[in-house]
Design a protein around this motif. Structure first.
Motif, PDB file in Angstrom:
ATOM      1  N   ARG A 359       0.825  -1.202   0.000  1.00  0.00           N
ATOM      2  CA  ARG A 359       0.000   0.000   0.000  1.00  0.00           C
ATOM      3  C   ARG A 359       0.864   1.258   0.000  1.00  0.00           C
ATOM      4  O   ARG A 359       0.543   2.263   0.646  1.00  0.00           O
ATOM      5  CB  ARG A 359      -0.985   0.001   1.166  1.00  0.00           C
ATOM      6  N   SER A 361       1.719   4.027  -2.217  1.00  0.00           N
ATOM      7  CA  SER A 361       1.274   4.651  -3.465  1.00  0.00           C
ATOM      8  C   SER A 361       2.424   5.314  -4.217  1.00  0.00           C
ATOM      9  O   SER A 361       2.423   5.363  -5.453  1.00  0.00           O
ATOM     10  CB  SER A 361       0.168   5.673  -3.184  1.00  0.00           C
ATOM     11  N   PHE A 397      -6.900   0.980  -3.134  1.00  0.00           N
ATOM     12  CA  PHE A 397      -6.321   2.263  -2.743  1.00  0.00           C
ATOM     13  C   PHE A 397      -7.367   3.363  -2.550  1.00  0.00           C
ATOM     14  O   PHE A 397      -7.016   4.522  -2.362  1.00  0.00           O
ATOM     15  CB  PHE A 397      -5.295   2.712  -3.794  1.00  0.00           C
ATOM     16  N   ARG A 399      -9.630   6.357  -2.849  1.00  0.00           N
ATOM     17  CA  ARG A 399      -9.791   7.524  -3.721  1.00  0.00           C
ATOM     18  C   ARG A 399      -8.481   8.235  -4.018  1.00  0.00           C
ATOM     19  O   ARG A 399      -8.495   9.416  -4.347  1.00  0.00           O
ATOM     20  CB  ARG A 399     -10.773   8.503  -3.073  1.00  0.00           C
ATOM     21  N   ASP A 400      -7.390   7.549  -3.923  1.00  0.00           N
ATOM     22  CA  ASP A 400      -6.093   8.160  -4.240  1.00  0.00           C
ATOM     23  C   ASP A 400      -6.105   8.615  -5.706  1.00  0.00           C
ATOM     24  O   ASP A 400      -6.228   7.797  -6.623  1.00  0.00           O
ATOM     25  CB  ASP A 400      -4.965   7.145  -4.006  1.00  0.00           C
ATOM     26  N   ARG A 401      -5.995   9.934  -5.925  1.00  0.00           N
ATOM     27  CA  ARG A 401      -6.147  10.489  -7.272  1.00  0.00           C
ATOM     28  C   ARG A 401      -5.085   9.968  -8.228  1.00  0.00           C
ATOM     29  O   ARG A 401      -5.381   9.624  -9.374  1.00  0.00           O
ATOM     30  CB  ARG A 401      -6.088  12.018  -7.197  1.00  0.00           C
ATOM     31  N   ARG A 402      -3.831   9.900  -7.793  1.00  0.00           N
ATOM     32  CA  ARG A 402      -2.754   9.476  -8.696  1.00  0.00           C
ATOM     33  C   ARG A 402      -2.913   8.008  -9.096  1.00  0.00           C
ATOM     34  O   ARG A 402      -2.653   7.639 -10.241  1.00  0.00           O
ATOM     35  CB  ARG A 402      -1.398   9.699  -8.026  1.00  0.00           C
TER      36      ARG A 402
END
Length: 415
Positions: A359, A361, A397, A399-402
């Motif tokens: 995890r 990112s 993951f 709502r991790d934008r990347r």
């Protein structure tokens, strides 16, 4: 008027016409069937025998007008024409099927050698095949090599039909070329075509008694099983490949390559002990002296074992061991110089996958984006498939934008 009608009108049998022109009867037969045409140096003699000038001869061999295809006879492109890529693929498979059948039919060795010596054809296929493997290995877009390979397949068909060269030599050439055709299909995600190519390669290689070439065809066939998640079947095929390779040249790395790929099958089956045993056997390639690979159908020399070991540990969820091995692989000169886009792409995807399991990112995005750029630049279906597998692990993951952007980019690529 057709060539056959003109020949008959002048009173020639097909054999008599071929003798007058100075070619084999089967060559004349192919001219009449429209499968080939006289080469420029042959045309003046053909025109003389047929009592025509060169313009009339050109008109005789001009392709007939293509009639519209009746409805309901297969897929078409949006403009109504048949999908060009599909037509090329079918012709590619047809050429391989014909070559495989012809290579399996015994020919008269004495006649073949006599004609081959006259035409200087013995050994030409081996040299050309070796060149094609080098072109394939260095090409960013693997599919760009296909037209050249298709041309070589047609030349091989002609030689097999004419009996040019020694039978065993032609079987070897066919087994070699079919494996390269299979690699092209595999990289384009056409597993059925790849499996058919490798099966043909195995058959003609066995016919020629070429154990290493045969074993390599089995190894490549196992890659199709691995891609379609038939891990037990792959392990069994690779076991057979290892046994066949033991009957081959002990100076070559074939048996070690089979062990390296078998380690992947065992890793997917969760068998750590069997995986380690296979990896240790693969490492013994370093004990070989001289050229352990030929740079063509056998390219395994142990240089990629660091990345292989890292990938296997990742499959077995041994993340610390996996990351250490993969970072070592990424730092090796062949990968750093971009020598193999497929290999570098696989390492990058595996490092991103380790980040996904942890995890992390930052690690996922760093290595995932680099792998994505490489896949786009090279057009490699293999790297695209690996990224698609990574995509399946990125759903946790939130709502991790990347991560969401990376997933969307991968989805666009694989679509």
């Amino acid at each position: 008027m057709s060539l056959a009608k003109r020949r008959k009108a002048l009173g020639y049998t097909q054999e008599g016409f071929a003798f007058a022109v100075g070619v084999d009867r089967r060559t004349a037969g192919r001219w009449e069937r429209g499968q080939s045409q006289p080469q420029p140096p042959q045309r003046p003699k053909v025109a003389e025998v047929l009592k025509m000038d060169l313009d009339e001869l050109d008109a005789l061999f001009a392709p007939a007008e293509v009639l519209p295809k009746p409805e309901g006879l297969g897929p078409s492109a949006p403009d109504g024409s048949e999908d060009t890529d599909e037509m090329i693929r079918r012709e590619f498979l047809r050429l391989m099927a014909v070559s495989g059948a012809l290579a399996a039919v015994p020919i008269d060795e004495a006649d073949a050698l006599a004609e081959g010596a006259l035409r200087g054809s013995v050994g030409d296929f081996e040299r050309m095949n070796g060149h094609l493997w080098q072109v394939y290995q260095l090409a960013r877009a693997k599919h760009s090599v296909r037209p050249i390979v298709q041309s070589q397949l047609q030349a091989l068909n002609d030689a097999l039909q004419d009996g040019e060269g020694q039978a065993s030599t032609l079987c070897l050439a066919a087994g070699d070329l079919f494996q390269l055709a299979g690699e092209l299909a595999f990289d384009a995600n056409r597993y059925d075509a790849a499996a058919a190519s490798y099966a043909l390669a195995a058959g003609v290689s066995k016919e020629a008694g070429a154990y290493d070439l045969w074993a390599c065809a089995l190894i490549r066939s196992a890659y199709v099983d691995l891609s379609e998640k038939r891990y037990q079947q792959a392990a069994e095929t690779l076991g057979a490949a290892r046994r066949v390779a033991l009957r081959g040249d002990s100076a070559l790395s074939t048996r070690h390559w089979a062990a390296a790929v078998q380690a992947e099958a065992y890793a997917w089956l969760g068998d750590f002990g069997a995986c380690e045993e296979a990896l240790d056997e693969a490492e013994k390639v370093s004990h070989l002296g001289g050229e352990a690979s030929n740079g063509g159908w056998l390219r395994f020399n142990g240089s990629r074992l660091a990345e292989e070991r890292g990938a296997r540990y990742l499959q077995l969820n041994r993340l610390g061991l996996a990351e250490a091995a993969l970072r070592d692989a990424l730092a090796l000169p062949p990968l750093a110089s971009g020598h193999s886009f497929r290999r570098r792409g696989a390492v990058l995807v595996d490092l991103a996958a380790i980040g996904a399991k942890r995890r992390d990112s930052e690690q996922v995005v760093q290595y995932g984006l680099e792998a994505l750029r490489l896949a786009r630049a090279s057009g490699s279906g293999y790297v695209a498939r690996r990224l698609q597998t990574l995509n399946a692990e990125l759903g946790t993951f939130g709502r991790d934008r990347r991560i969401a952007e990376l997933k969307a980019e991968i989805g666009t690529l694989t679509a």
